[in-house]
Design a protein around this motif. Structure first.
Motif, PDB file in Angstrom:
ATOM      1  N   SER A   1      -0.137   8.364  14.249  1.00  0.00           N
ATOM      2  CA  SER A   1      -0.559   7.064  14.782  1.00  0.00           C
ATOM      3  C   SER A   1      -1.675   6.429  13.955  1.00  0.00           C
ATOM      4  O   SER A   1      -1.663   5.223  13.721  1.00  0.00           O
ATOM      5  N   SER A   2      -2.622   7.251  13.496  1.00  0.00           N
ATOM      6  CA  SER A   2      -3.728   6.636  12.759  1.00  0.00           C
ATOM      7  C   SER A   2      -3.293   6.148  11.377  1.00  0.00           C
ATOM      8  O   SER A   2      -3.993   5.356  10.753  1.00  0.00           O
ATOM      9  N   TYR A   3      -2.124   6.604  10.897  1.00  0.00           N
ATOM     10  CA  TYR A   3      -1.599   6.080   9.629  1.00  0.00           C
ATOM     11  C   TYR A   3      -0.709   4.868   9.880  1.00  0.00           C
ATOM     12  O   TYR A   3      -0.525   4.033   9.010  1.00  0.00           O
TER      13      TYR A   3
ATOM     14  N   GLN B   1     -11.493  11.873  13.635  1.00  0.00           N
ATOM     15  CA  GLN B   1     -10.302  12.167  12.821  1.00  0.00           C
ATOM     16  C   GLN B   1      -9.497  10.894  12.570  1.00  0.00           C
ATOM     17  O   GLN B   1      -8.988  10.664  11.478  1.00  0.00           O
ATOM     18  N   SER B   2      -9.401  10.053  13.578  1.00  0.00           N
ATOM     19  CA  SER B   2      -8.675   8.791  13.416  1.00  0.00           C
ATOM     20  C   SER B   2      -9.372   7.890  12.400  1.00  0.00           C
ATOM     21  O   SER B   2      -8.728   7.283  11.551  1.00  0.00           O
TER      22      SER B   2
ATOM     23  N   ASN C   1      -7.468   3.742   5.666  1.00  0.00           N
ATOM     24  CA  ASN C   1      -7.314   3.601   4.219  1.00  0.00           C
ATOM     25  C   ASN C   1      -8.646   3.360   3.526  1.00  0.00           C
ATOM     26  O   ASN C   1      -8.896   3.877   2.436  1.00  0.00           O
TER      27      ASN C   1
ATOM     28  N   LEU D   1      -8.548  -0.169  17.000  1.00  0.00           N
ATOM     29  CA  LEU D   1      -7.283   0.576  16.932  1.00  0.00           C
ATOM     30  C   LEU D   1      -7.522   2.067  16.730  1.00  0.00           C
ATOM     31  O   LEU D   1      -6.898   2.909  17.361  1.00  0.00           O
ATOM     32  N   GLN D   2      -8.447   2.390  15.831  1.00  0.00           N
ATOM     33  CA  GLN D   2      -8.689   3.805  15.555  1.00  0.00           C
ATOM     34  C   GLN D   2      -9.399   4.488  16.723  1.00  0.00           C
ATOM     35  O   GLN D   2      -9.182   5.672  16.973  1.00  0.00           O
TER      36      GLN D   2
ATOM     37  N   ASP E   1      -9.477  12.885   5.658  1.00  0.00           N
ATOM     38  CA  ASP E   1      -8.792  13.024   6.948  1.00  0.00           C
ATOM     39  C   ASP E   1      -8.424  14.489   7.246  1.00  0.00           C
ATOM     40  O   ASP E   1      -8.262  14.872   8.388  1.00  0.00           O
ATOM     41  N   GLN E   2      -8.298  15.280   6.200  1.00  0.00           N
ATOM     42  CA  GLN E   2      -7.925  16.684   6.385  1.00  0.00           C
ATOM     43  C   GLN E   2      -9.109  17.581   6.734  1.00  0.00           C
ATOM     44  O   GLN E   2      -8.933  18.645   7.314  1.00  0.00           O
TER      45      GLN E   2
ATOM     46  N   LYS F   1     -10.379   6.665   3.306  1.00  0.00           N
ATOM     47  CA  LYS F   1      -9.678   7.594   2.404  1.00  0.00           C
ATOM     48  C   LYS F   1      -9.811   7.174   0.943  1.00  0.00           C
ATOM     49  O   LYS F   1      -9.812   8.014   0.045  1.00  0.00           O
TER      50      LYS F   1
ATOM     51  N   THR G   1      -0.965   2.597  12.616  1.00  0.00           N
ATOM     52  CA  THR G   1      -1.608   1.389  13.145  1.00  0.00           C
ATOM     53  C   THR G   1      -2.121   0.425  12.063  1.00  0.00           C
ATOM     54  O   THR G   1      -1.989  -0.793  12.246  1.00  0.00           O
TER      55      THR G   1
ATOM     56  N   ASN H   1       0.844  -1.198   0.000  1.00  0.00           N
ATOM     57  CA  ASN H   1       0.000   0.000   0.000  1.00  0.00           C
ATOM     58  C   ASN H   1       0.885   1.255   0.000  1.00  0.00           C
ATOM     59  O   ASN H   1       2.043   1.210   0.401  1.00  0.00           O
TER      60      ASN H   1
ATOM     61  N   VAL I   1       0.175   5.162   1.333  1.00  0.00           N
ATOM     62  CA  VAL I   1      -0.787   6.094   1.932  1.00  0.00           C
ATOM     63  C   VAL I   1      -0.171   7.488   1.975  1.00  0.00           C
ATOM     64  O   VAL I   1       0.929   7.672   2.501  1.00  0.00           O
TER      65      VAL I   1
ATOM     66  N   ASP J   1       0.851  13.913  14.569  1.00  0.00           N
ATOM     67  CA  ASP J   1       0.559  12.578  15.081  1.00  0.00           C
ATOM     68  C   ASP J   1       0.221  11.658  13.910  1.00  0.00           C
ATOM     69  O   ASP J   1      -0.799  11.815  13.255  1.00  0.00           O
TER      70      ASP J   1
ATOM     71  N   ASN K   1      -6.559   5.216  19.024  1.00  0.00           N
ATOM     72  CA  ASN K   1      -5.791   6.366  18.514  1.00  0.00           C
ATOM     73  C   ASN K   1      -6.532   7.669  18.764  1.00  0.00           C
ATOM     74  O   ASN K   1      -5.938   8.687  19.116  1.00  0.00           O
TER      75      ASN K   1
ATOM     76  N   PHE L   1       4.875   2.195  18.476  1.00  0.00           N
ATOM     77  CA  PHE L   1       3.830   1.203  18.221  1.00  0.00           C
ATOM     78  C   PHE L   1       4.413  -0.200  18.015  1.00  0.00           C
ATOM     79  O   PHE L   1       3.717  -1.098  17.569  1.00  0.00           O
TER      80      PHE L   1
ATOM     81  N   ASP M   1      -6.277   9.171  22.524  1.00  0.00           N
ATOM     82  CA  ASP M   1      -5.166   9.996  23.020  1.00  0.00           C
ATOM     83  C   ASP M   1      -5.142  11.359  22.322  1.00  0.00           C
ATOM     84  O   ASP M   1      -4.838  12.377  22.926  1.00  0.00           O
ATOM     85  N   LYS M   2      -5.497  11.357  21.029  1.00  0.00           N
ATOM     86  CA  LYS M   2      -5.589  12.641  20.328  1.00  0.00           C
ATOM     87  C   LYS M   2      -6.723  13.465  20.939  1.00  0.00           C
ATOM     88  O   LYS M   2      -6.579  14.661  21.204  1.00  0.00           O
TER      89      LYS M   2
ATOM     90  N   SER N   1      -8.770   8.729   8.868  1.00  0.00           N
ATOM     91  CA  SER N   1      -7.433   8.423   8.348  1.00  0.00           C
ATOM     92  C   SER N   1      -7.320   6.978   7.870  1.00  0.00           C
ATOM     93  O   SER N   1      -6.285   6.583   7.339  1.00  0.00           O
TER      94      SER N   1
END
Lengths: 449, 343
Positions: free
Chosen positions: A243-245, B299-300, B305, B6-7, B315-316, B308, A247, A231, A233, A241, B10, A276, B13-14, B303
């Motif tokens: 992290s979300s990319y 936001q997480s 895939n 997972l998201q 994500d922006q 997106k 994980t 992939n 990205v 940050d 993530n 991570f 913490d954000k 992001s």
């Protein structure tokens, strides 16, 4: 009956004076603008356009140190640095063509519009004959375009996108720094030896010209050694940050993460990838690995221990043992108390190369300078034998493959040289598809006349 | 499923960072009526308190190592920390290792003083001025503060690691019945989330269960009436500004192992935090916290895939899209109350 004052003699005199008056400015103009900013007095001014504020300000400061040192050496001060090892002996330490070298600086802020504004100001107000510096490909391409329009020479600083001397190449622009394709060509065989041919790579890529072209280059070189690309990205510049990319990488089936990030983004994404657990993870029965294709000493120091054992590439490094490097490191180290970065090196070398080209051409005319640089072969400037290729104004020389040092003694030796990849391995055709193909063209040199 | 968990992690913490900054912003807006664009700079100053303490612990004397050479070929000068000389190698090393958590102790008084000076020295002169003036002056102040930090600490990010005890990550997935190495979560991010929950809980408890807090809440609801009762509400509000600064500061301290501090990190968080405040409802403390976590998690997710690939670039813009949506349907934000910024 009215009486006219016009006489044949009077009309002729008036006509002659008016004609001469009208012609005079044209004569002066044409003499004054044989080309843009022709130096007229005993000095010549160079423009150093570097990031003095913004995220790359420290790198810009190091470029400025090197540029100031180059000016000293050109004016015959200090120990002469690389002038003593440069294969061309045209420069004699008496300025450029006998004119004392001065410089002005601009702040690119690592923003294209700000960089163009500061370059424009230096060209129009300060009368610079050349602009050098910068730490971003987006900025380099923007300023290169401006210099082309204005009719002066642009000697690029740190710009690694293929586009700078690819689809966006310009007749007035020259790049000494290496590019994404060269990084890929140098890294490919090293990665094959280190990690084998059965690997699955996941790319995180900075979403702008440099990231895109580097990713394309690294993907091509890793696929050429048998790796599969899982992939790619795109991540926003300055995301902070990641992290979300990161994980999703864990469960993507990939066993290598390639970070096409630079600067603060590289520091953050690498640190977070380590946090991570990617460095300690296993995937597909192998140790998980991380690769950072473009390194900088300043950023490597910022990444601390996380960089240990991670492969990347550089244009030059102060730890090389050739005479040119040693002369430059000694000169720079004694003046500033630290070894130079590779962005400092490329700016120093570009300044000398410009001065040398002017001297060999016997003129500051940018088109004469460009002609002197095209196809110029030289040595003694730290990278071994080097060619400034005429077709795209890209320097071709050896490339360094680097690795994060296991036991650095200071903040300056966080990277170690793994291999000096020979130039033949990183050469490509000027019309290579990654560099704009057959449609890419330098265009016509512009001297501003 | 694992990707969703997972998201969410993530986002937590954000969202914790957004919530802590937004909480301070709301406290200041609710009490003093000031829109403080320098609040992100307070978060950044907190982070640099941690950097400073790390540097203080790292202050070194020089010792020449005759067996090694530096880049110029001279004998290598090695830096040895004074703390290891003064307190012994083990305790000295422990101090350096634990500099981030220890920085909280230093950050609280530092941030209270910074907040007090900022409020008394500049912001109090703008209480009766339009919000546009307040925004301009606090934004200018933020730029001054970040340039000062850049002058002293440089422009590059500075690694400020968590203690070794919190290095690495935990296998969260195993706890939930997933295979090993499917859901990995760094220990320090977990610490940050728990820390944020503690601070938020502490602020709410302070406002809810102390007399001081009760007066402040009364002042937020009706400043004039509280003043008529003979209570010096201004003094209490100044203290609240200091408290808000301290909350932002400790949030910055604890965030340093997650994001290497740099001089513009405050500005990066500021805009998003303002959106959080607006979505949560101007002046609403629970709204700020809820919106912080909500937007962090969204936001997480944006992001991912999968998302997106459906909507490139989502994500922006996700936070702003959600803000538009919420403001269209609930103009006062999620938990906003009537009368705030409506005159």
């Amino acid at each position: 009956m009215s009486k006219s004052n016009f006489t044949r003699r009077g009309l002729l005199k008036t006509g002659a004076v008016s004609g001469a008056g009208l012609a005079l400015p044209t004569i002066f103009t044409s003499a004054a603008s044989a080309f843009t900013n022709e130096p007229t007095g005993g000095t010549v001014t160079l423009g150093f356009n570097v990031p003095q504020t913004g995220p790359y300000a420290d790198e810009g400061l190091d470029e400025l140190r090197a540029q100031e040192l180059a000016v000293e050496h050109l004016n015959g001060m200090g120990d002469g640095g690389m002038l003593n090892t440069f294969s061309s002996q045209a420069l004699e330490g008496n300025g450029i063509l006998g004119k004392k070298v001065q410089f002005v600086t601009g702040d690119t802020q690592t923003k294209s519009d700000a960089a163009r504004a500061s370059a424009k100001s230096m060209i129009e107000k300060d009368g610079v004959t050349m602009i050098n510096g910068g730490s971003s490909s987006g900025v380099a391409i923007a300023v290169q375009g401006l210099c082309q329009e204005a009719g002066i020479i642009f000697m690029a600083g740190l710009t690694h996108s293929n586009d700078t001397t690819g689809k966006d190449r310009k007749a007035n622009g020259f790049r000494h720094f290496f590019n994404g394709y060269m990084s890929g060509a140098a890294l490919g065989p090293v990665l094959k030896n280190a990690y084998g041919t059965d690997r699955r790579a996941y790319h995180l890529t900075a979403d702008y010209t440099w990231g895109w072209t580097q990713q394309e280059s690294i993907q091509a070189s890793t696929e050429a050694i048998g790796w599969e690309t899982v992939n790619n990205v795109l991540t926003p510049v300055g995301a902070g940050d990641f992290s979300s990319y990161i994980t999703p990488v864990l469960n993507s089936g990939a066993d290598v993460l390639i970070l096409n990030h630079y600067g603060g983004d590289m520091v953050n994404s690498l640190t977070q990838a380590v946090q991570f657990g990617l460095r300690d993870a296993q995937a597909n029965g192998k140790d998980f690995e991380i690769v950072v294709p473009l390194y900088s000493e300043l950023m490597a120091a910022g990444a601390g221990e996380n960089i240990k054992g991670v492969y990347g590439s550089m244009n030059w490094n102060w730890q090389l043992s050739d005479a040119g490097t040693q002369a430059f490191v000694k000169s720079f180290g004694e003046k500033y108390g630290r070894p130079p970065s590779n962005s400092a090196h490329t700016c120093y070398v570009q300044t000398l190369l410009y001065a040398d080209a002017v001297t060999r051409a016997g003129s500051f005319n940018p088109c004469a300078v460009a002609e002197a640089l095209e196809g110029f072969e030289f040595d003694g400037l730290g990278n071994g034998p080097t060619l400034y290729r005429a077709e795209d104004h890209q320097c071709f020389k050896d490339v360094l493959v680097m690795k994060g040092a296991e036991n650095p003694t200071t903040e300056y030796d966080t990277l170690e040289i793994v291999e000096q990849t020979p130039v033949e391995q990183v050469m490509y055709e000027p019309n290579h598809p990654m560099f704009g193909g057959d449609e890419a063209s330098l265009g016509e040199c512009n001297d501003g006349a | 499923m694992d990707a969703i968990i997972l998201q969410i992690l993530n986002g937590l913490d954000k969202g914790s960072a957004y919530a802590l900054i937004a909480l301070g912003l709301t406290l200041i807006f609710g009490t003093l009526g000031v829109v403080n664009f320098a609040h992100g700079a307070l978060f950044m100053i907190g982070a640099f308190v941690a950097v400073t303490l790390q540097r203080i612990f790292g202050l070194s004397y020089e010792e020449v190592d005759p067996d090694k050479t530096d880049f110029l070929g001279n004998p290598l000068v090695v830096d040895k920390p004074y703390v290891e000389k003064w307190f012994g190698a083990d305790f000295g090393a422990w101090l350096i290792d634990w500099s981030v958590p220890l920085a909280i102790i230093a950050a609280i008084p530092v941030m209270l003083i910074v907040g007090f000076v900022m409020e008394r020295g500049l912001i109090k002169h703008f209480y009766k001025r339009p919000h546009a003036d307040q925004i301009l002056v606090t934004f200018g102040l933020a730029i001054v503060l970040q340039e000062l930090i850049k002058y002293f600490f440089g422009a590059n990010p500075i690694q400020t690691g968590a203690p070794d005890a919190f290095a690495g990550s935990m296998d969260f997935g195993v706890l939930l019945g997933f295979d090993p190495n499917v859901i990995i979560y760094p220990y320090w991010r977990l610490v940050y989330f728990l820390f944020a929950a503690l601070v938020i809980g502490g602020v709410f408890a302070f406002l809810q269960f102390t007399t001081f807090g009760m007066v402040v809440r009364a002042g937020m609801a009706d400043r004039e009436t509280v003043g008529l009762l003979g209570i010096n509400i201004d003094k209490r509000f100044t203290l609240m500004f200091g408290l808000a600064a301290a909350v932002a500061g400790v949030a910055g301290v604890m965030y340093t192992p997650i994001l290497a501090p740099n001089y513009h990190m405050g500005m990066d968080f500021l805009v998003l935090s303002f959106v959080v405040v607006v979505v949560g409802g101007m002046g609403s403390l629970p709204g700020a916290v809820a919106a912080g976590f909500l937007l962090g998690i969204l936001q997480s997710f944006a992001s991912m895939n999968e998302i997106k690939s459906l909507i490139p670039g989502i994500d922006q813009v996700i936070i702003y899209l959600v803000a538009i949506l919420i403001l269209l349907t609930r103009p006062r934000g999620l938990l906003g109350r009537a009368g705030v910024m409506e005159d």
